[in-house]
Write an enzyme that holds these catalytic residues in place. Structure first.
Site, mmCIF file in Angstrom:
data_model
loop_
_atom_site.group_PDB
_atom_site.id
_atom_site.type_symbol
_atom_site.label_atom_id
_atom_site.label_comp_id
_atom_site.label_asym_id
_atom_site.label_seq_id
_atom_site.Cartn_x
_atom_site.Cartn_y
_atom_site.Cartn_z
ATOM 1 N N ALA A 231 7.579 76.286 10.661
ATOM 2 C CA ALA A 231 7.614 77.657 10.121
ATOM 3 C C ALA A 231 7.000 77.745 8.730
ATOM 4 C CB ALA A 231 9.041 78.189 10.115
ATOM 5 N N ALA B 69 13.615 74.868 7.362
ATOM 6 C CA ALA B 69 12.697 75.778 8.062
ATOM 7 C C ALA B 69 12.674 75.399 9.527
ATOM 8 C CB ALA B 69 11.299 75.637 7.493
ATOM 9 N N ASP B 70 12.530 76.380 10.393
ATOM 10 C CA ASP B 70 12.367 76.039 11.808
ATOM 11 C C ASP B 70 11.021 75.311 11.976
ATOM 12 O OD1 ASP B 70 12.733 75.731 14.500
ATOM 13 O OD2 ASP B 70 13.011 77.849 14.960
ATOM 14 N N HIS B 71 10.876 74.678 13.128
ATOM 15 C CA HIS B 71 9.725 73.823 13.444
ATOM 16 C C HIS B 71 8.395 74.481 13.048
ATOM 17 C CE1 HIS B 71 7.143 71.177 15.708
ATOM 18 N NE2 HIS B 71 8.172 70.509 16.195
#
Ligand code: BGC
Length: 734
Positions: free
Chosen positions: A266, A262-264
């Site tokens: 997210a 997952a992106d930061h």
């Protein structure tokens, strides 16, 4: 480690040890300094039992730091499972290349591959295992700050770059020379409404499949080992919690078996999006959707345990994700050598080598785009008296966002580059203005931007310097922190203080060459009106000063082509060359009746079209020729065209092939790029370029969502940009 040993290790893991593998934190969680230590732990409120078992680290780089964090971690880790080190290495590491949008303008995937190879070698000895790159989000709206990280607006070109970057990073996957690649941001993060960072994405399924997904697919096909989810929603569902995007498309249809991260934050943002009530629900949604690693939140760490223990989530979701992370560690050989390539002694040898710096210069030269060159004011003769003026004239801040590791001492300023090319005594330099207007507040990535230059005093000094010159070279542009993540802008103009400088220079009635720096297409009409020549320099990185100086003095010849349309006004955004015709297209002249698809106050036509870029050479295209008119799946056709260099300058030209499917079961774009050929032509030399057109190049997502071609009439365009083309027709038969 053998497969069975890995399986045994996996089976020995406790629940917390398994969950830990799915958690990524920053390296300062393992600092000896307890004050720093408790800060972030408290802030994200994560259980120490998980911290001692986490699987990976974000953005810790440098051999010594990596070795130290790995040692401290392993000293406390019961099962001796080493950490993975992941970092944002986007367009170079210690040697920084032009921003990706600049690299995109080279139209040279092989060259771009070499930049990834250099970045991989440099970062691998500094202990990095995984790079969060390439970022292959398709971009059509220059208001979005992250267009600088993308390779532009074209699906075909983006896919070529995606492949070459992944191949460049991963090479042979050897510890010394390679990084594992994580493509991002899956998917369609480059299309936020209004160009506003993190905003909702709204697009039809066909556009998503046809235009936006192919570049991620190209990276997956090239073997990237990780995929990062994007922050945005697609059709109302945040991708980080979307089973359709992650399990159905990425895993099932594309067969992706690597790690999804997952992106930061997210995972936690599923709550703010409004699809999860609390962290427990967010954890369940993301893991079930297929997201393996939770970056920088405590959601997986604190809530996967209770979910598993209460049987609220099926255990196989956890087990599969953990196994994927362990497999990656094993593939990298971390169980045998947790420090992998990290080597402080080698860093000194491998970083910023002469070859890397030469490549950096070549990429600067090939990425700059000559937008205007009236009366051939460029190239300059070395003996001309030059006033080099502007906030970019003498700064080492030539690297874009994400260039954390740049070796500033190796960055060549414009002043240094120009001094190397100009005749002795012919150059004078003055800053002329600060970067930003006094009232602009800009908190950048690294630190708040503080300007110390007085606009009135610096302008006065610059005017004095300019008065003595034959030619004024103005190095102006966006501040490097005006683009990048969180860098959305509504006005794509230069700060007023810099426009004032440009206008004051114009009053002197001398030729003006503008070197324009930016992380995005700016609105260039006014800048061009005040300048005789304009060279778009992007944010050029380590070799910026020398590469640009060589172009200005004609030691090198510009060959960059725009990978993104330059709008005439912000109100045109989003704008891109491969649009639909509409039912009421405006006439070629731009004027027509009221009831056509146009603006009342601005033209439809952009300032510069996709693929545009001038050269010092004069290339003359011959008549294109098809070897036959009918194409079938088993019988490709060939088109050829001659290009003569009718000038005194040897140069690179990118011949571009576009195709239009005239009638389809759904509307087809006015034209689409289908081939590029970059050729070097000596003065008075003619080269023949050939393209093979195959049926598979004509496939698209049809009315019924199948991917296939449709027989009928096609138009073929060959030329120097997306507009200056010659047209032919051919037919696709069954
Ligand atoms: C960005 C990603 C980046 C991550 C880790 C996020 O804010 O969107 O591109 O890889 O941070 O630094």
């Amino acid at each position: 480690m053998e497969k069975f040993e890995l399986q045994e290790l996996f089976e020995s893991l406790t629940l917390n040890e398994k969950i830990g593998q799915l958690v990524q934190l920053k390296g300062n969680f393992f600092s000896e300094n307890t004050e720093i230590n408790t800060g972030p732990i408290k802030k994200i409120n994560i259980d120490q039992k998980i911290v001692k078992n986490i699987g990976s680290i974000l953005n810790t780089m440098g051999a010594e730091s990596v070795i130290s964090v790995q040692k401290k971690y392993l000293a406390n880790n019961d099962k001796q499972i080493p950490l993975l080190f992941m970092a944002d290495i986007i367009n170079g590491f210690r040697t920084v290349f032009p921003i990706s949008l600049g690299l995109g303008s080279t139209f040279d995937p092989d060259l771009i591959k070499q930049t990834a190879q250099v970045a991989a070698s440099e970062a691998a000895v500094s202990g990095v295992h995984v790079t969060f790159s390439p970022m292959v989000d398709l971009v059509r709206d220059a208001r979005w700050g992250r267009v600088m990280e993308s390779y532009g607006e074209d699906t075909y070109l983006n896919s070529l770059y995606a492949k070459s970057m992944v191949e460049g990073y991963q090479k042979d996957l050897s510890p010394e020379n390679s990084l594992v690649s994580c493509v991002k941001h899956f998917a369609a993060y480059g299309a936020p409404i209004g160009g506003r960072e993190y905003n909702t994405v709204e697009m039809g399924e066909r556009t998503l499949l046809n235009d936006y997904l192919p570049s991620y697919y190209a990276a997956v096909e090239a073997g990237c080992q990780l995929v990062m989810t994007s922050f945005n929603t697609i059709d109302g569902i945040p991708v980080t919690g979307s089973k359709k995007m992650l399990r159905e498309i990425l895993r099932k249809e594309w067969g992706f078996e690597g790690v999804i991260i997952a992106d930061h934050s997210a995972v936690k943002e599923l709550i703010t999006h409004g699809v999860a009530t609390d962290e427990q629900e967010a954890a369940k949604m993301a893991l079930e959707a297929g997201c393996d690693i939770d970056m920088m939140t405590a959601v997986y760490a604190n809530f996967l345990g209770p979910l598993i223990e209460s049987n609220s989530i099926e255990a196989h979701y956890l087990d599969e994700a953990v196994m994927r992370v362990l497999n990656l560690k094993n593939m990298l050989g971390l169980f045998e050598n947790p420090f992998r390539g990290a080597n402080p002694a080698k860093e000194k040898i491998v970083h910023t080598t002469t070859e890397a710096l030469a490549l950096a210069k070549e990429t600067v030269i090939k990425s700059c785009v000559l937008l205007k060159n009236e009366n051939s004011v460029l190239p300059l003769k070395p003996e001309k008296k030059i006033a080099l003026i502007g906030p970019y004239s003498n700064t080492r801040k030539l690297s874009g966002m994400w260039s954390f590791a740049v070796d500033q001492s190796k960055v060549v300023t414009l002043k240094e580059g120009f001094t190397a090319c100009a005749s002795p005594g012919s150059l004078r330099v003055s800053e002329g203005s600060p970067f930003l207007d006094a009232d602009t507040e800009l908190d950048g990535f690294r630190s708040n931007v503080v300007e110390s230059i007085d606009p009135i005093v610096s302008l006065k000094e610059a005017l004095e310097v300019a008065k003595e010159s034959d030619v004024i070279v103005l190095a102006i542009g966006e501040h490097v922190d005006q683009s990048g993540e969180g860098g959305s802008r509504a006005y794509l103009r230069l700060p007023e203080v810099q426009m004032k400088l440009l206008k004051a220079m114009k009053e002197l009635n001398k030729p003006i060459v503008t070197l324009l720096f930016s992380g995005r297409p700016l609105i260039v009409n006014e800048i061009e009106a005040y300048s005789d020549a304009v060279l778009q320099c992007w944010i050029p990185g380590t070799a910026g000063g020398i590469g640009i100086a060589e172009l200005v003095y004609g030691i090198a010849n510009p060959s960059g082509k725009l990978a993104m349309t330059f709008p005439f006004a912000e109100g045109q955004c989003p704008i891109y060359y491969n649009h639909f015709n509409t039912g009421r297209p405006v006439s070629k002249s731009g004027v027509g009746t009221r009831f056509t698809s146009r603006y009342l106050d601005i033209p439809n036509h952009p300032a510069h079209v996709f693929g545009y870029g001038l050269s010092y050479s004069r290339f003359i295209y011959g008549k294109p020729q098809l070897d036959k008119l009918n194409l079938s799946p088993s019988n490709p056709i060939e088109v050829s065209i001659s290009v003569l260099n009718e000038s005194l300058y040897a140069g690179w030209e990118t011949v571009q092939l576009y195709i239009c499917d005239c009638v389809g079961s759904v509307v087809r774009p006015v034209k689409e790029l289908k081939g590029i050929e970059k050729i070097y032509i000596n003065p008075q030399e003619t080269k023949i370029v050939r393209f093979t057109i195959e049926e598979k190049m004509l496939r698209f997502i049809r009315g019924d969502l199948t991917f296939a071609s449709e027989p009928g009439v096609f138009k073929l365009y060959l030329g120097t940009d997306s507009e200056k083309v010659q047209e032919l027709e051919f037919y696709l038969t069954k």
